[in-house]
Structures are given as C-alpha cells and as structure tokens.
Write a protein that holds these residues in place. Sequence first.
Motif, PDB file in Angstrom:
ATOM      1  N   GLY A  59       0.807  -1.217   0.000  1.00 44.84           N
ATOM      2  CA  GLY A  59       0.000   0.000   0.000  1.00 44.84           C
ATOM      3  C   GLY A  59       0.835   1.258   0.000  1.00 44.84           C
ATOM      4  N   ILE A  60       2.004   1.210  -0.639  1.00 44.79           N
ATOM      5  CA  ILE A  60       2.869   2.380  -0.713  1.00 44.79           C
ATOM      6  C   ILE A  60       3.307   2.595  -2.162  1.00 44.79           C
ATOM      7  CG2 ILE A  60       3.684   2.173   1.659  1.00 44.79           C
ATOM      8  CD1 ILE A  60       6.191   0.846   0.668  1.00 44.79           C
ATOM      9  N   GLN A  61       3.923   3.742  -2.425  1.00 42.20           N
ATOM     10  CA  GLN A  61       4.405   4.049  -3.766  1.00 42.20           C
ATOM     11  C   GLN A  61       5.718   3.301  -4.037  1.00 42.20           C
ATOM     12  OE1 GLN A  61       2.943   6.047  -6.144  1.00 42.20           O
ATOM     13  NE2 GLN A  61       1.219   5.969  -4.729  1.00 42.20           N
ATOM     14  N   PRO A  62       5.932   2.868  -5.280  1.00 46.20           N
ATOM     15  CA  PRO A  62       7.186   2.172  -5.612  1.00 46.20           C
ATOM     16  C   PRO A  62       8.432   3.006  -5.291  1.00 46.20           C
ATOM     17  CG  PRO A  62       5.617   1.902  -7.388  1.00 46.20           C
ATOM     18  CD  PRO A  62       5.012   2.885  -6.415  1.00 46.20           C
ATOM     19  N   GLN A  63       8.357   4.320  -5.489  1.00 43.73           N
ATOM     20  CA  GLN A  63       9.500   5.183  -5.184  1.00 43.73           C
ATOM     21  C   GLN A  63       9.829   5.151  -3.685  1.00 43.73           C
ATOM     22  OE1 GLN A  63       6.704   6.107  -6.713  1.00 43.73           O
ATOM     23  NE2 GLN A  63       7.221   6.837  -8.752  1.00 43.73           N
ATOM     24  N   SER A  64       8.795   5.142  -2.869  1.00 42.63           N
ATOM     25  CA  SER A  64       8.999   5.081  -1.417  1.00 42.63           C
ATOM     26  C   SER A  64       9.638   3.756  -1.029  1.00 42.63           C
ATOM     27  CB  SER A  64       7.670   5.237  -0.672  1.00 42.63           C
ATOM     28  OG  SER A  64       7.094   6.479  -0.942  1.00 42.63           O
ATOM     29  N   LEU A  65       9.170   2.674  -1.621  1.00 39.14           N
ATOM     30  CA  LEU A  65       9.731   1.366  -1.309  1.00 39.14           C
ATOM     31  C   LEU A  65      11.192   1.293  -1.742  1.00 39.14           C
ATOM     32  CD1 LEU A  65       9.492  -1.449  -0.188  1.00 39.14           C
ATOM     33  CD2 LEU A  65       8.509  -2.183  -2.360  1.00 39.14           C
ATOM     34  N   SER A  66      11.525   1.864  -2.877  1.00 39.39           N
ATOM     35  CA  SER A  66      12.919   1.874  -3.331  1.00 39.39           C
ATOM     36  C   SER A  66      13.807   2.609  -2.320  1.00 39.39           C
ATOM     37  CB  SER A  66      13.035   2.537  -4.698  1.00 39.39           C
ATOM     38  OG  SER A  66      12.422   1.743  -5.679  1.00 39.39           O
ATOM     39  N   ARG A  67      13.331   3.747  -1.813  1.00 39.91           N
ATOM     40  CA  ARG A  67      14.092   4.490  -0.810  1.00 39.91           C
ATOM     41  C   ARG A  67      14.243   3.688   0.471  1.00 39.91           C
ATOM     42  NH1 ARG A  67      10.518   8.870  -0.832  1.00 39.91           N
ATOM     43  NH2 ARG A  67      10.092   8.803  -2.601  1.00 39.91           N
ATOM     44  N   ILE A  68      13.185   3.027   0.881  1.00 31.29           N
ATOM     45  CA  ILE A  68      13.228   2.212   2.101  1.00 31.29           C
ATOM     46  C   ILE A  68      14.231   1.077   1.923  1.00 31.29           C
ATOM     47  CG2 ILE A  68      11.887   0.584   3.492  1.00 31.29           C
ATOM     48  CD1 ILE A  68       9.439   2.433   2.895  1.00 31.29           C
ATOM     49  N   ARG A  69      14.204   0.429   0.778  1.00 27.45           N
ATOM     50  CA  ARG A  69      15.125  -0.683   0.532  1.00 27.45           C
ATOM     51  C   ARG A  69      16.577  -0.218   0.558  1.00 27.45           C
ATOM     52  NH1 ARG A  69      12.812  -4.428  -4.235  1.00 27.45           N
ATOM     53  NH2 ARG A  69      13.672  -6.151  -3.042  1.00 27.45           N
ATOM     54  N   LYS A  70      16.847   0.981   0.051  1.00 28.24           N
ATOM     55  CA  LYS A  70      18.215   1.513   0.067  1.00 28.24           C
ATOM     56  C   LYS A  70      18.706   1.716   1.507  1.00 28.24           C
ATOM     57  CE  LYS A  70      18.213   4.096  -4.264  1.00 28.24           C
ATOM     58  NZ  LYS A  70      18.248   5.438  -4.849  1.00 28.24           N
ATOM     59  N   THR A  71      17.824   2.244   2.361  1.00 27.36           N
ATOM     60  CA  THR A  71      18.243   2.522   3.742  1.00 27.36           C
ATOM     61  C   THR A  71      18.384   1.253   4.567  1.00 27.36           C
ATOM     62  OG1 THR A  71      15.966   2.874   4.484  1.00 27.36           O
ATOM     63  CG2 THR A  71      17.193   4.809   3.719  1.00 27.36           C
ATOM     64  N   ILE A  72      17.621   0.216   4.257  1.00 24.68           N
ATOM     65  CA  ILE A  72      17.673  -1.024   5.036  1.00 24.68           C
ATOM     66  C   ILE A  72      18.862  -1.889   4.653  1.00 24.68           C
ATOM     67  CG2 ILE A  72      16.475  -3.199   5.457  1.00 24.68           C
ATOM     68  CD1 ILE A  72      13.905  -1.662   5.593  1.00 24.68           C
ATOM     69  N   LYS A  73      19.238  -1.908   3.386  1.00 26.61           N
ATOM     70  CA  LYS A  73      20.329  -2.789   2.949  1.00 26.61           C
ATOM     71  C   LYS A  73      21.662  -2.355   3.420  1.00 26.61           C
ATOM     72  CE  LYS A  73      18.106  -4.717  -1.066  1.00 26.61           C
ATOM     73  NZ  LYS A  73      18.139  -4.968  -2.467  1.00 26.61           N
TER      74      LYS A  73
END
Length: 73
Positions: A59-73
């Motif tokens: 339920g989020i935008q793909p751009q937001s998920l990409s940013r989240i994935r960058k910070t978690i990895k």
Amino acid sequence: VEAWPRFCQSVYEDYILQISKRLNILQNLTATEKYENLLASSPHIALHTPVKYLASYLGIQPQSLSRIRKTIK
C-alpha cells in the motif's frame, strides 16, 4: 459428517484472523515497518518480487519502497 462444519468453521476463523492482521498492519504501521514486517515473515518474497508489486501489496508508492530498501540494505 459432524467434523465437516467444525473444519469449515476453523478454516473460516483462520482466514478472518489473517485478514484482520493484514488490515491492522496496513492501517497502523509506517511504510518502513510494513516492509520490515514483510522481510521478517517472507524474506524470499520480499527479495525476489519486483518493487512495483511489493509496493502495491504494502500500500505504498514504488519510489517510497525503493528508498526504504536503500536505507535497510
């Protein structure tokens, strides 16, 4: 024959619990928490599914998920 209604009821109750849990996650967690929850419960899905599908599921935008994935990895 009497076991069938009990079986159906238990399947239905399990389904209701799963739906309630998912609804609670979608309504009450931040985007980062949603992704972390998915990583904890189904890491293989989170790591091998395209971002656009994961974002839609969470339920989020793909751009937001990409940013989240960058910070978690």
